[in-house]
Design an enzyme around this catalytic site. Structure first.
Site, PDB file in Angstrom:
ATOM      1  N   SER A  15      11.170  17.699   0.042  1.00  0.00           N
ATOM      2  CA  SER A  15      11.126  17.329   1.468  1.00  0.00           C
ATOM      3  C   SER A  15      11.000  18.576   2.351  1.00  0.00           C
ATOM      4  O   SER A  15      11.693  19.579   2.150  1.00  0.00           O
ATOM      5  CB  SER A  15      12.403  16.577   1.852  1.00  0.00           C
ATOM      6  OG  SER A  15      12.440  16.428   3.262  1.00  0.00           O
ATOM      7  N   LYS A  66      14.243   3.245   3.420  1.00  0.00           N
ATOM      8  CA  LYS A  66      14.057   2.901   4.840  1.00  0.00           C
ATOM      9  C   LYS A  66      14.449   1.456   5.169  1.00  0.00           C
ATOM     10  O   LYS A  66      14.976   1.183   6.237  1.00  0.00           O
ATOM     11  CB  LYS A  66      12.612   3.158   5.274  1.00  0.00           C
ATOM     12  CG  LYS A  66      12.256   4.632   5.330  1.00  0.00           C
ATOM     13  CD  LYS A  66      10.854   4.830   5.867  1.00  0.00           C
ATOM     14  CE  LYS A  66      10.439   6.283   5.732  1.00  0.00           C
ATOM     15  NZ  LYS A  66       9.107   6.523   6.301  1.00  0.00           N
ATOM     16  N   ALA A 129      -0.276  -2.564   3.745  1.00  0.00           N
ATOM     17  CA  ALA A 129       0.572  -3.437   4.565  1.00  0.00           C
ATOM     18  C   ALA A 129       2.024  -3.340   4.111  1.00  0.00           C
ATOM     19  O   ALA A 129       2.792  -4.279   4.253  1.00  0.00           O
ATOM     20  CB  ALA A 129       0.069  -4.883   4.481  1.00  0.00           C
ATOM     21  N   GLY A 131       5.679  -0.680   3.888  1.00  0.00           N
ATOM     22  CA  GLY A 131       6.595  -0.109   4.869  1.00  0.00           C
ATOM     23  C   GLY A 131       5.913   0.865   5.820  1.00  0.00           C
ATOM     24  O   GLY A 131       6.164   0.839   7.030  1.00  0.00           O
ATOM     25  N   LEU A 216      -1.913   8.944   5.994  1.00  0.00           N
ATOM     26  CA  LEU A 216      -0.509   9.162   6.358  1.00  0.00           C
ATOM     27  C   LEU A 216       0.177  10.094   5.371  1.00  0.00           C
ATOM     28  O   LEU A 216       1.206  10.673   5.664  1.00  0.00           O
ATOM     29  CB  LEU A 216       0.264   7.833   6.408  1.00  0.00           C
ATOM     30  CG  LEU A 216      -0.204   6.764   7.397  1.00  0.00           C
ATOM     31  CD1 LEU A 216       0.864   5.681   7.530  1.00  0.00           C
ATOM     32  CD2 LEU A 216      -0.535   7.336   8.755  1.00  0.00           C
TER      33      LEU A 216
HETATM   34  P1  ATR Z   1       5.289   2.375   1.666  1.00  0.00           P
HETATM   35  O1  ATR Z   1       6.680   2.293   2.230  1.00  0.00           O
HETATM   36  O2  ATR Z   1       4.881   3.757   1.254  1.00  0.00           O
HETATM   37  O3  ATR Z   1       4.274   1.712   2.547  1.00  0.00           O
HETATM   38  P2  ATR Z   1       5.239   0.054   0.002  1.00  0.00           P
HETATM   39  O4  ATR Z   1       5.971  -0.722   1.028  1.00  0.00           O
HETATM   40  O5  ATR Z   1       5.614  -0.107  -1.437  1.00  0.00           O
HETATM   41  O6  ATR Z   1       5.370   1.607   0.273  1.00  0.00           O
HETATM   42  O7  ATR Z   1       3.675  -0.225   0.189  1.00  0.00           O
HETATM   43  C1  ATR Z   1       2.702   0.401  -0.602  1.00  0.00           C
HETATM   44  C2  ATR Z   1       1.323   0.010  -0.069  1.00  0.00           C
HETATM   45  O8  ATR Z   1       0.334   0.718  -0.819  1.00  0.00           O
HETATM   46  C3  ATR Z   1       1.004  -1.462  -0.222  1.00  0.00           C
HETATM   47  O9  ATR Z   1       0.165  -1.843   0.842  1.00  0.00           O
HETATM   48  C4  ATR Z   1       0.282  -1.473  -1.571  1.00  0.00           C
HETATM   49  O10 ATR Z   1      -0.574  -2.577  -1.756  1.00  0.00           O
HETATM   50  P3  ATR Z   1       0.019  -3.962  -2.355  1.00  0.00           P
HETATM   51  O11 ATR Z   1       0.770  -4.595  -1.254  1.00  0.00           O
HETATM   52  O12 ATR Z   1      -1.192  -4.710  -2.764  1.00  0.00           O
HETATM   53  O13 ATR Z   1       0.900  -3.555  -3.522  1.00  0.00           O
HETATM   54  C5  ATR Z   1      -0.539  -0.225  -1.423  1.00  0.00           C
HETATM   55  N1  ATR Z   1      -1.044   0.342  -2.698  1.00  0.00           N
HETATM   56  C6  ATR Z   1      -0.315   0.962  -3.657  1.00  0.00           C
HETATM   57  N2  ATR Z   1      -1.135   1.415  -4.642  1.00  0.00           N
HETATM   58  C7  ATR Z   1      -2.392   1.064  -4.289  1.00  0.00           C
HETATM   59  C8  ATR Z   1      -3.693   1.255  -4.897  1.00  0.00           C
HETATM   60  N3  ATR Z   1      -3.846   1.898  -6.058  1.00  0.00           N
HETATM   61  N4  ATR Z   1      -4.768   0.758  -4.230  1.00  0.00           N
HETATM   62  C9  ATR Z   1      -4.626   0.112  -3.064  1.00  0.00           C
HETATM   63  N5  ATR Z   1      -3.440  -0.089  -2.450  1.00  0.00           N
HETATM   64  C10 ATR Z   1      -2.342   0.373  -3.056  1.00  0.00           C
END
Ligand code: ATR
Length: 272
Positions: A15, A66, A129, A131, A216
């Site tokens: 971090s 979070k 979509a 967190g 991000l």
């Molecule tokens: P964060 O808090 O980092 O947003 P999260 O709530 O677990 O973590 O959300 C991860 C996001 O990345 C989700 O939108 C996830 O898509 P799904 O809802 O379909 O799981 C997306 N994500 C993770 N790996 C991915 C990949 N290889 N390709 C596309 N989207 C991905």
């Protein structure tokens, strides 16, 4: 005695928050120390409460806590309520914990103030979509874009987020397969795909001429999505370093009532 602050997450080793807040404290001559806590997956709530019981004044909360911080907070700002996630906990004068979410403000300030990207009237695509997306979607809509479309691998999550944003601006969900042939002025990646050096499955050609790309996520090397943005001839293809510093500055302001300058800290981290 300096006031105590910290960031809690798991993992936490890498971090940058302690370095950022130490730089802010030095710059503003605020008497504080800022540490890091490796959060225990089972004991997060107890650890947090202990930190505040022992005199802690504020915590930043990062992955994966979070949502749990959001549940733990006795009161929530509108931004945190809407995000269903808290990245900043503040000890209030009455001893209760207030939850805030400064991620969205951090993104908006980096885009608009640091880079001069105007969002009003623009078409924006938000990928993901989870967190991170929930933290930034509302603040993006407050900027008055022409439209904010949300695309996610799991469509139901994009639909849920759109439902939550009802009445806050022109927003809708879209399937990744239906992006072909459309164009956006700004494409934001909030997915975790970059953790595996992947980019979400989006077609080429969906970035309007002169358009912007924003990931991000931040890494010392250009992220996979920043590289994708460059391959699409983005006017600017940015990673989340500026957002990281800006969300920290907003937390610092909420805790101390003083707004630090961010440009020197972004420059310091970029050079590191
Ligand atoms: P964060 O808090 O980092 O947003 P999260 O709530 O677990 O973590 O959300 C991860 C996001 O990345 C989700 O939108 C996830 O898509 P799904 O809802 O379909 O799981 C997306 N994500 C993770 N790996 C991915 C990949 N290889 N390709 C596309 N989207 C991905």
């Amino acid at each position: 005695m300096p006031d105590r602050y910290a960031v809690i997450g798991n993992p936490i080793e890498h971090s940058k928050s302690p370095v950022i807040h130490a730089a802010f404290a030095k710059q503003t001559a605020e008497n504080l120390i800022y540490g890091k806590i490796l959060g225990d997956p089972v004991q997060f709530e107890q650890e947090t409460e202990r930190f505040f019981r022992q005199g802690g004044r504020g915590l930043n909360v990062t992955v994966p806590f979070k949502e749990r911080a959001w549940r733990l907070a006795a009161s929530l700002s509108k931004r945190a309520q809407r995000a269903e996630a808290v990245n900043t906990l503040i000890k209030m004068p009455d001893g209760t914990l207030r939850g805030e979410n400064t991620d969205g403000t951090g993104l908006i300030r980096d885009l608009t103030v640091n880079h001069g990207c105007l969002l009003g009237g623009r078409s924006i695509l938000l990928l993901g979509a989870g967190g991170a997306a929930r933290g930034v979607a509302g603040p993006l809509l407050e900027q008055g874009p022409e439209r904010l479309l949300i695309a996610n691998r799991t469509i139901s999550k994009a639909q849920y987020l759109v439902q939550q944003l009802a009445g806050e601006g022109n927003t809708d969900w879209i399937a990744l397969e239906d992006l072909e042939g459309r164009q956006f002025d700004l494409i934001i990646n909030s997915t975790a795909a970059g953790l595996n050096a992947e980019v979400p499955a989006v077609p080429d050609g969906i970035l309007a001429p002169g358009g912007w790309v924003y990931d991000l996520m931040y890494a010392s090397e250009p992220t996979a999505f920043v590289k994708w943005g460059r391959s699409q001839h983005a006017f600017k293809s940015l990673d989340g370093l500026g957002m990281l510093v800006e969300q920290a500055a907003e937390s610092f302001f909420l805790w101390r009532g003083v707004r630090p300058l961010t440009a020197p800290v972004i420059a310091m981290l970029s050079a590191a």
